[in-house]
Design an enzyme around this catalytic site. Structure first.
Site, short mmCIF file in Angstrom:
data_model
loop_
_atom_site.label_atom_id
_atom_site.label_comp_id
_atom_site.label_asym_id
_atom_site.label_seq_id
_atom_site.Cartn_x
_atom_site.Cartn_y
_atom_site.Cartn_z
N GLU A 106 -14.22 75.27 28.32
CA GLU A 106 -13.37 76.20 27.57
C GLU A 106 -13.06 75.71 26.16
OE1 GLU A 106 -9.91 77.41 29.73
OE2 GLU A 106 -11.06 78.21 31.39
N GLU A 153 -15.14 78.30 37.25
CA GLU A 153 -13.73 78.31 37.69
C GLU A 153 -13.32 79.72 38.01
OE1 GLU A 153 -10.69 76.66 35.07
OE2 GLU A 153 -11.98 74.94 34.64
C1 FCB Z 1 -8.42 76.94 32.94
C2 FCB Z 1 -8.60 75.44 32.75
C3 FCB Z 1 -8.17 74.62 33.91
C4 FCB Z 1 -6.93 75.18 34.57
C5 FCB Z 1 -7.07 76.65 34.84
C6 FCB Z 1 -5.89 77.26 35.51
O1 FCB Z 1 -8.27 77.55 31.70
O2 FCB Z 1 -9.94 75.14 32.47
O3 FCB Z 1 -8.02 73.30 33.50
O4 FCB Z 1 -5.83 74.90 33.80
O5 FCB Z 1 -7.32 77.33 33.66
#
Ligand code: FCB
Length: 442
Positions: free
Chosen positions: A164, A347
């Site tokens: 990110e 994620e």
């Molecule tokens: C993302 C991040 C991770 C965590 C989630 C909830 O943006 O990559 O580290 O904080 O959100």
């Protein structure tokens, strides 16, 4: 549904959010350690050194839980400041031994490590030399990446350069992440430089001759205009360009859009760029990792926003409502860039803002809302696979409640509940659910 042979079912984590244990083992300071000292920077004043999950000493417990869940991959990150306390130069042997042991143990258990080089914890020593604003940052990152490939390249099948990159803009441009600056021109320069650094790590990986995969993780927060008015459509466009297209255009499209370049030029926030920067990001990558949590409703009129929320780290209310959106958003990205490389959902998860308590009668947290979210998101993944989309894995954020950046301990994403006094981990209902889902899908 049975998932394709070899599909990776995993959970994702990061070093700053889980390792804790102060500065044991010679870990250097990261920008988040320093940022956490600022008043009101982190809800509840929690510091990553004291308020993460103590995984630095409890990795064997984490491993047991990973085995119990039945995952075949674990996405984790290396703390740059643990292996290179100065950011460059001498390696910290205790730090490199720690990761070697983690990787060996995972592999022994049949769990493939998927390793992120940069999950937001820049060594403070490098911040003192200009951090991501410095054009030298690509050389620092390439040196670090090269050292990691030499140490672990023969055993690690998947590498992620960055998690990110928007986090860097939040840190230099918006101020709510480390290092906490609020200067848009800096934010733009820093996000440009971090993308360049990612390309420099890919270059080092190819030079290392290792045959694993290397890719980049960009989170997508697609804006949905709440009305068809030109104002709302323009606002959604603008936020899309700023919040995720900046990164995907550079990474998957070859360069920035005219829209963003014109806008920055007019604002006087245009970054310095060189051809070399684009040469590096245009080196081929092996996969794209998409973090998906939610879509974002937008309107110029607040009253039009129904269920307003963004999820992840960026929300005010941190609620999530659109797990199904994963389906359209992934198709959109594939079409937009005519993507041919494999994709990972790197994620996805459900954040609960507020306490979650272990039920005394059955020793479980009853997080049915999380199960509901996850089952819809995984259904979207099934549909994508049925459409023929080349998705190779799904990583659920996250194994256990951890230190959630600026949200401190307020937002819980874990499959396991963490007691932050004793560091005991307790399976929530969603953990049993995910375990069963994985078992039935193989
Ligand atoms: C993302 C991040 C991770 C965590 C989630 C909830 O943006 O990559 O580290 O904080 O959100």
């Amino acid at each position: 549904m049975k998932f394709p042979e070899g599909f990776k079912f995993g959970v994702a984590s990061s070093s700053a959010q889980t390792e804790g244990c102060g500065f044991e083992g010679g870990r250097g300071l990261s920008i988040w350690d320093v940022f956490a000292e600022k008043p009101n920077a982190i809800r509840g004043g929690f510091k990553p050194s004291q308020a993460a999950c103590e995984s630095y000493r409890m990795f064997d417990t984490d491993l047991k839980n990973l085995i119990g869940l039945g995952v075949n991959s674990y996405r984790m990150s290396i703390a740059w400041e643990r292996v290179l306390p100065e950011g460059t130069g001498a390696l910290n042997q205790k730090g490199t031994d720690y990761y070697k042991r983690c990787f060996d143990k995972l592999l022994e258990a049949g769990i493939a490590p998927n390793v992120t080089l940069y999950h937001w914890d820049l060594p403070q020593k490098l911040e003192e030399k200009g951090g991501w604003l410095s054009r030298d940052s690509k050389r620092w990152f390439q040196e670090y990446a090269d050292k990691m490939f030499r140490l672990y390249g023969d055993i690690i099948p998947n590498w992620v350069t960055l998690n990110e990159p928007i986090s860097v803009f939040c840190g230099y441009g918006l101020g709510f992440f480390a290092p906490g600056y609020t200067n848009k021109a800096w934010g733009n320069q820093a996000r440009h430089n971090v993308m360049t650094a990612s390309g420099a790590a890919v270059e080092a990986y190819r030079a290392s001759g290792h045959k694993g995969e290397i890719g980049v993780v960009v989170d997508i927060w697609k804006r949905i205009p709440m009305t068809n008015t030109p104002e709302d459509i323009a606002l959604a466009r603008d936020e899309d360009e700023e919040n995720w297209k900046f990164y995907t255009d550079r990474l998957l499209g070859g360069g920035y859009s005219d829209y963003i370049l014109d806008k920055f030029e007019k604002e006087g926030t245009l970054m310095q760029m060189e051809d070399e920067d684009f040469r590096l990001t245009n080196l081929p990558i092996d996969f794209y990792g998409m973090n998906y949590y939610n879509t974002v409703p937008v309107s110029t009129k607040k009253e039009n926003i129904v269920g307003a929320n963004q999820g992840g780290n960026f929300a005010e209310d941190r609620k999530v409502s659109n797990p199904e959106g994963l389906y359209d958003v992934l198709h959109m990205i594939r079409d937009m860039y005519k993507l041919k490389i494999p994709i990972y959902i790197s994620e996805n998860g459900y954040g609960h803002d507020g306490p979650e308590t272990v039920n005394a009668a059955d020793g479980m947290v009853h997080d049915d809302y999380r199960i509901e979210y996850l089952s819809k998101a995984l259904e979207a993944v099934e549909k994508l696979i049925a459409d023929g989309v080349d998705i190779r894995g799904y990583y659920l954020w996250t194994l256990m409640d951890n230190w959630e950046w600026s949200a401190g301990h307020d937002v819980k994403y874990g499959l396991l509940h963490t007691d932050f006094e004793t560091y005991e981990r307790t399976w929530k209902k969603s953990a049993y659910w995910y375990r069963d889902f994985i078992a039935q899908s193989r």
